[in-house]
Design an enzyme around this catalytic site. Structure first.
Site, PDB file in Angstrom:
ATOM      1  N   HIS A  19      56.819  78.641  11.878  1.00  0.00           N
ATOM      2  CA  HIS A  19      57.941  78.675  12.840  1.00  0.00           C
ATOM      3  C   HIS A  19      58.508  80.089  12.984  1.00  0.00           C
ATOM      4  O   HIS A  19      59.715  80.267  13.159  1.00  0.00           O
ATOM      5  CB  HIS A  19      59.064  77.715  12.435  1.00  0.00           C
ATOM      6  CG  HIS A  19      58.657  76.279  12.411  1.00  0.00           C
ATOM      7  ND1 HIS A  19      58.818  75.438  13.479  1.00  0.00           N
ATOM      8  CD2 HIS A  19      58.078  75.528  11.443  1.00  0.00           C
ATOM      9  CE1 HIS A  19      58.357  74.228  13.175  1.00  0.00           C
ATOM     10  NE2 HIS A  19      57.903  74.262  11.946  1.00  0.00           N
ATOM     11  N   ASN A  27      60.915  68.353  14.809  1.00  0.00           N
ATOM     12  CA  ASN A  27      59.880  68.870  15.697  1.00  0.00           C
ATOM     13  C   ASN A  27      59.908  68.099  17.011  1.00  0.00           C
ATOM     14  O   ASN A  27      60.612  67.093  17.120  1.00  0.00           O
ATOM     15  CB  ASN A  27      58.491  68.676  15.071  1.00  0.00           C
ATOM     16  CG  ASN A  27      58.128  69.774  14.070  1.00  0.00           C
ATOM     17  OD1 ASN A  27      58.790  70.811  13.991  1.00  0.00           O
ATOM     18  ND2 ASN A  27      57.082  69.544  13.316  1.00  0.00           N
ATOM     19  N   HIS A  84      67.988  73.963   6.358  1.00  0.00           N
ATOM     20  CA  HIS A  84      67.592  73.342   5.090  1.00  0.00           C
ATOM     21  C   HIS A  84      67.886  71.842   5.163  1.00  0.00           C
ATOM     22  O   HIS A  84      69.028  71.449   5.437  1.00  0.00           O
ATOM     23  CB  HIS A  84      68.381  74.003   3.948  1.00  0.00           C
ATOM     24  CG  HIS A  84      68.158  73.380   2.613  1.00  0.00           C
ATOM     25  ND1 HIS A  84      67.003  72.720   2.277  1.00  0.00           N
ATOM     26  CD2 HIS A  84      68.948  73.327   1.507  1.00  0.00           C
ATOM     27  CE1 HIS A  84      67.099  72.280   1.030  1.00  0.00           C
ATOM     28  NE2 HIS A  84      68.271  72.628   0.542  1.00  0.00           N
ATOM     29  N   TYR A 125      62.811  74.652   1.732  1.00  0.00           N
ATOM     30  CA  TYR A 125      63.636  75.432   2.669  1.00  0.00           C
ATOM     31  C   TYR A 125      64.568  76.394   1.946  1.00  0.00           C
ATOM     32  O   TYR A 125      64.720  77.549   2.342  1.00  0.00           O
ATOM     33  CB  TYR A 125      64.376  74.499   3.629  1.00  0.00           C
ATOM     34  CG  TYR A 125      63.413  73.889   4.627  1.00  0.00           C
ATOM     35  CD1 TYR A 125      62.477  72.950   4.208  1.00  0.00           C
ATOM     36  CD2 TYR A 125      63.379  74.286   5.956  1.00  0.00           C
ATOM     37  CE1 TYR A 125      61.552  72.412   5.086  1.00  0.00           C
ATOM     38  CE2 TYR A 125      62.460  73.752   6.844  1.00  0.00           C
ATOM     39  CZ  TYR A 125      61.549  72.813   6.401  1.00  0.00           C
ATOM     40  OH  TYR A 125      60.621  72.294   7.269  1.00  0.00           O
TER      41      TYR A 125
HETATM   42 FE1  HDE Z   1      59.040  72.953   7.911  1.00  0.00          FE
HETATM   43  N1  HDE Z   1      59.298  74.753   7.009  1.00  0.00           N
HETATM   44  N2  HDE Z   1      57.965  72.338   6.333  1.00  0.00           N
HETATM   45  N3  HDE Z   1      58.612  71.202   8.860  1.00  0.00           N
HETATM   46  N4  HDE Z   1      60.061  73.547   9.499  1.00  0.00           N
HETATM   47  C1  HDE Z   1      59.942  75.799   7.531  1.00  0.00           C
HETATM   48  O1  HDE Z   1      61.505  77.102   6.364  1.00  0.00           O
HETATM   49  C2  HDE Z   1      57.928  72.925   5.129  1.00  0.00           C
HETATM   50  C3  HDE Z   1      57.885  70.164   8.365  1.00  0.00           C
HETATM   51  C4  HDE Z   1      60.426  72.795  10.582  1.00  0.00           C
HETATM   52  O2  HDE Z   1      64.015  77.323  13.153  1.00  0.00           O
HETATM   53  C5  HDE Z   1      60.122  76.928   6.555  1.00  0.00           C
HETATM   54  O3  HDE Z   1      63.159  78.502   6.967  1.00  0.00           O
HETATM   55  C6  HDE Z   1      57.189  72.127   4.195  1.00  0.00           C
HETATM   56  C7  HDE Z   1      58.080  68.979   9.149  1.00  0.00           C
HETATM   57  C8  HDE Z   1      61.170  73.603  11.513  1.00  0.00           C
HETATM   58  O4  HDE Z   1      64.343  78.273  11.214  1.00  0.00           O
HETATM   59  C9  HDE Z   1      59.473  76.385   5.283  1.00  0.00           C
HETATM   60  C10 HDE Z   1      56.765  71.036   4.899  1.00  0.00           C
HETATM   61  C11 HDE Z   1      58.942  69.333  10.142  1.00  0.00           C
HETATM   62  C12 HDE Z   1      61.252  74.853  10.933  1.00  0.00           C
HETATM   63  C13 HDE Z   1      59.037  74.998   5.711  1.00  0.00           C
HETATM   64  C14 HDE Z   1      57.257  71.168   6.235  1.00  0.00           C
HETATM   65  C15 HDE Z   1      59.265  70.721   9.952  1.00  0.00           C
HETATM   66  C16 HDE Z   1      60.560  74.795   9.675  1.00  0.00           C
HETATM   67  C17 HDE Z   1      59.656  78.260   7.041  1.00  0.00           C
HETATM   68  C18 HDE Z   1      55.895  69.894   4.420  1.00  0.00           C
HETATM   69  C19 HDE Z   1      59.472  68.464  11.302  1.00  0.00           C
HETATM   70  C20 HDE Z   1      61.890  76.098  11.522  1.00  0.00           C
HETATM   71  C21 HDE Z   1      60.900  79.024   7.406  1.00  0.00           C
HETATM   72  C22 HDE Z   1      56.509  69.050   3.537  1.00  0.00           C
HETATM   73  C23 HDE Z   1      60.276  67.363  10.862  1.00  0.00           C
HETATM   74  C24 HDE Z   1      63.353  76.162  11.223  1.00  0.00           C
HETATM   75  C25 HDE Z   1      61.984  78.231   6.918  1.00  0.00           C
HETATM   76  C26 HDE Z   1      63.956  77.353  11.919  1.00  0.00           C
HETATM   77  C27 HDE Z   1      60.453  75.862   8.782  1.00  0.00           C
HETATM   78  C28 HDE Z   1      58.476  74.142   4.848  1.00  0.00           C
HETATM   79  C29 HDE Z   1      56.970  70.220   7.254  1.00  0.00           C
HETATM   80  C30 HDE Z   1      60.145  71.416  10.845  1.00  0.00           C
HETATM   81  C31 HDE Z   1      58.324  77.196   4.717  1.00  0.00           C
HETATM   82  C32 HDE Z   1      56.922  72.458   2.753  1.00  0.00           C
HETATM   83  C33 HDE Z   1      57.470  67.589   8.885  1.00  0.00           C
HETATM   84  C34 HDE Z   1      61.737  73.156  12.851  1.00  0.00           C
HETATM   85  O5  HDE Z   1      60.397  76.302   4.233  1.00  0.00           O
END
Ligand code: HDE
Length: 682
Positions: A76, A149, A340, A363
């Protein structure tokens, strides 16, 4: 004892106000406030001599510059955000203690960041990808983050696989190619060998992954969460955002072209919509499930690869979010915002979805490295609008000046404060779910059906949507070099639908599957974009004019279009004033050098050039492209012959002026419809 916790629509804005600085008209100073007398020449020993180490201004300026980047988000990375407000339609007291979901008079400030998942910070907006839809509610009980999402399911079921998934779709590590694309070997190798991804892949191959606009896509919390009421009674819940403009997409050819000519397409779209007062609106919906029905949906509600069909569990609309203000500064707001899932308020709780549980760790951990330490909650965009009090101290970039000597609990010197609040005083209380089990690294058998909902999705698509999915598979797999991976993917998706795999296997150099097929016959009409809202509001029309256009007629049409909220954009031979009849003039914003058909929702050919063959050819190309992309085309009476010669008259979605009023009505209807799939395009 309690702090001031009144929040209104302007609370966040007022808080940010104290951090805003306007440099215009001021003297230039160092960061220490010293007025600087010279900013172009470093301090030297003689005019042609070496620069002196003593030059504190030079050193400060360069050092700051050298440190102007922070790590981009691992996923993202590319995003765009806006401020807004959330208003509740319906008191949800029966289901949740969350105050912002109880008070229908409340106006809760929000900050929303949209993003692509795969590409780097500088990648293109229109890549085929899921879109992030992350909302921070600044509530009177603290920040609540709904980090969702635009697709309601996910690739994997357990967070421990997230690094593997992401490594597979990111550019390949030997050559860092391709950027922002899943059309490569490692991603499809992951898919074929991790078949829980089947359902999500169907969405990613569908038009949902190439949205027309952030303003025209749904948002989903994805996981099953819990709402808990005052009595401690819990319900399962899925969160939805529904755009009031409906759900609309680009087509693949457009998104490809846009990636080159307007990589900021979605940013431009959101920014300008808000600047022009067309505030994006999304309704908040909830699907609520009684705890006793936990095992009654035919799949495991803890499995994030499953959605709850809306026809089975209806979406109840409970409020509306309006995005009404662009950021003042991209870096300090959009780049530094830290979402978060663990940012919750009383009345909202988690479930044991193993994907959700892993995210609860990830997060916070991510922010520590991105934002350089544990005090990122003090960055203006991340601050709650209510005060925070605890015994945390120090660390990089600490800004709060905590008074007193006591920074521990329990204490007697400060009357044992700050003290925990009981639930009645607003303290967060975790839902007391009963849990027991052996420690085990395994997946429940109830997570094992990877294909039924992928088939449900396929069955729910219109013929056009199905064709686009087939085309997307064909495109992606044609870019996969490994024959074995291509075959594995074909064999895997045979379990979703043989109709699907038989339509693309031969195009990707694979053998049609020898087994497979699905018994699932159900469909869910809510999944098809064919049933979405169609509105002309905020859609754009490329208006092609040359000098001498029919002034009164065009003025009439443009007035009617703008009254419907449609945004005309004038294209002519040169930018600036174009003169029409009756002394009516227009201002052209674009020429064919700066505008391409893919940037607009429709085209209106008003006049051709008497003396520029080149202009006429470019107009023809423009219209050809709009036609090939199934877009509405309008033409004034003056170019009727031209339209006939070019074989466009009478084609679906092509509206030619005979009667001015009738033409305008028909053109507006065509614009709302957006695409005319009945055109025979090879
Ligand atoms: Fe994320 N995801 N994600 N994700 N995600 C991040 O956090 C993570 C997942 C989503 O505009 C990171 O601050 C793991 C699902 C959005 O700043 C990180 C898993 C969904 C955003 C991270 C998922 C999301 C992130 C990278 C699997 C939809 C952007 C930067 C368990 C429900 C937020 C950050 C923004 C961002 C981890 C799966 C949505 C790496 C470990 C499912 C919208 O922490």
């Amino acid at each position: 004892m309690d702090d001031e916790r009144k929040v209104n629509e302007n609370s966040k804005n007022e808080q940010l106000e104290s951090f805003r600085v306007d440099d215009e008209g001021k003297f230039l100073t160092t960061n220490q406030g010293l007025k600087v007398s010279e900013d172009e020449f470093s301090l030297k020993a003689g005019e042609r001599g070496p620069t002196l180490l003593e030059d504190f201004h030079f050193r400060e300026k360069i050092t700051h510059f050298d440190h102007e980047r922070i790590p981009e988000r691992v996923v993202h990375a590319r995003g765009f955000a806006a401020h807004g407000v959330f208003e509740l339609y319906e008191d949800m007291k029966d289901f949740t203690r969350a105050k912002f979901l109880q008070d229908t008079a409340a106006k809760t400030p929000v900050f929303v960041r949209f993003s692509t998942v795969n590409g780097a910070r500088g990648s293109s907006d229109t890549a085929r990808d899921a879109r992030g839809f992350a909302t921070k509610f600044y509530t009177e009980e603290g920040n609540y983050d709904l980090v969702g999402n635009n697709i309601p399911v996910f690739f994997i079921q357990d967070a421990i696989k997230f690094p593997d998934l992401v490594h597979s779709f990111k550019p390949e590590p030997d050559n860092d190619i391709p950027q922002a694309s899943t059309a490569h070997d490692t991603f499809w190798d992951f898919v074929a060998n991790n078949q829980e991804s089947a359902h999500m892949i169907m969405w990613i191959m569908s038009d949902r992954a190439i949205p027309r606009s952030f303003r025209m896509m749904e948002g989903f919390g994805v996981h099953t969460f819990r709402l808990v009421n005052d009595q401690g009674k819990a319900h399962f819940v899925k969160f939805h955002w529904k755009p009031l403009l409906g759900v609309h997409s680009l087509i693949w050819d457009e998104s490809h072209t846009l990636a080159g000519i307007d990589p900021d397409f979605h940013r431009n779209d959101l920014w300008h919509a808000i600047e022009n007062g067309f505030y994006p609106e999304y309704e908040l919906g909830v699907q609520i499930l009684d705890e006793k029905d936990e095992f009654n949906l035919g799949f495991d509600i803890l499995d994030a690869t499953k959605l709850w069909p809306e026809e089975v569990v209806p979406v109840q609309i409970i409020g509306k979010m309006t995005l009404n203000r662009n950021v003042d500064n991209f870096f300090t707001e959009t780049e530094q915002v830290a979402f978060h899932l663990g940012n919750v308020v009383p009345g909202i709780d988690f479930t044991n979805d193993p994907l959700l549980q892993g995210r609860l760790f990830s997060y916070l951990d991510t922010q520590l490295i991105r934002l350089g330490g544990p005090n990122f909650h003090e960055i203006p965009i991340n601050r709650p609008v209510v005060p925070f009090h605890n015994n945390q101290r120090e660390g990089y970039h600490r800004q709060t000046i905590n008074l007193g000597k006591v920074s521990y609990h329990r204490n007697s010197l400060a009357g044992n404060t700050p003290k925990p609040a009981s639930p009645a005083e607003g303290g967060y209380e975790t839902y007391q779910e009963k849990v027991e089990g052996r420690k085990i690294r395994a997946r429940s058998d109830s997570f094992n059906d990877h294909f039924s909902q992928a088939t449900l999705f396929w069955n729910s698509m219109s013929p056009t949507e199905k064709k686009h999915i087939v085309d997307a598979f064909s495109f992606e797999l044609s870019n996969v070099k490994s024959e074995s991976v291509r075959q594995q993917v074909v064999d895997m998706f045979a379990n979703v639908s043989l109709e699907l795999t038989n339509s693309f296997a031969q195009f990707v150099g694979a053998n049609p599957p020898t087994s497979g097929g699905s018994n699932v016959t159900q469909s869910s009409p809510a999944l098809s974009m064919e049933h979405t809202i169609n509105s002309p509001k905020t859609l754009t029309v490329a208006v092609i004019v040359t000098e001498g256009f029919n002034g009164p007629n065009l003025k009439y049409v443009l007035n009617r279009l703008t009254a419907e909220g449609i945004m005309p954009k004038i294209i002519s031979e040169k930018i600036g004033v174009v003169e029409g009849t009756n002394g009516i003039t227009l201002k052209a914003e674009y020429t064919f050098l700066t505008a391409k058909s893919v940037q607009f929702d429709s085209v209106y050919l008003v006049s051709a050039s008497n003396d520029s063959q080149k202009f006429n050819q470019q107009a023809a190309n423009f219209i050809d492209q709009a036609y090939a992309h199934y877009k509405p085309i309008g033409a004034s009476a003056g170019v009727k012959n031209w339209m006939q010669t070019n074989n466009l008259a009478g084609k679906p979605g092509v509206v030619i002026e005979d009667d001015m009023v009738q033409f305008t009505n028909d053109f507006i209807t065509a614009i709302s419809k957006q695409r005319f799939w009945k055109r025979n395009i090879i």
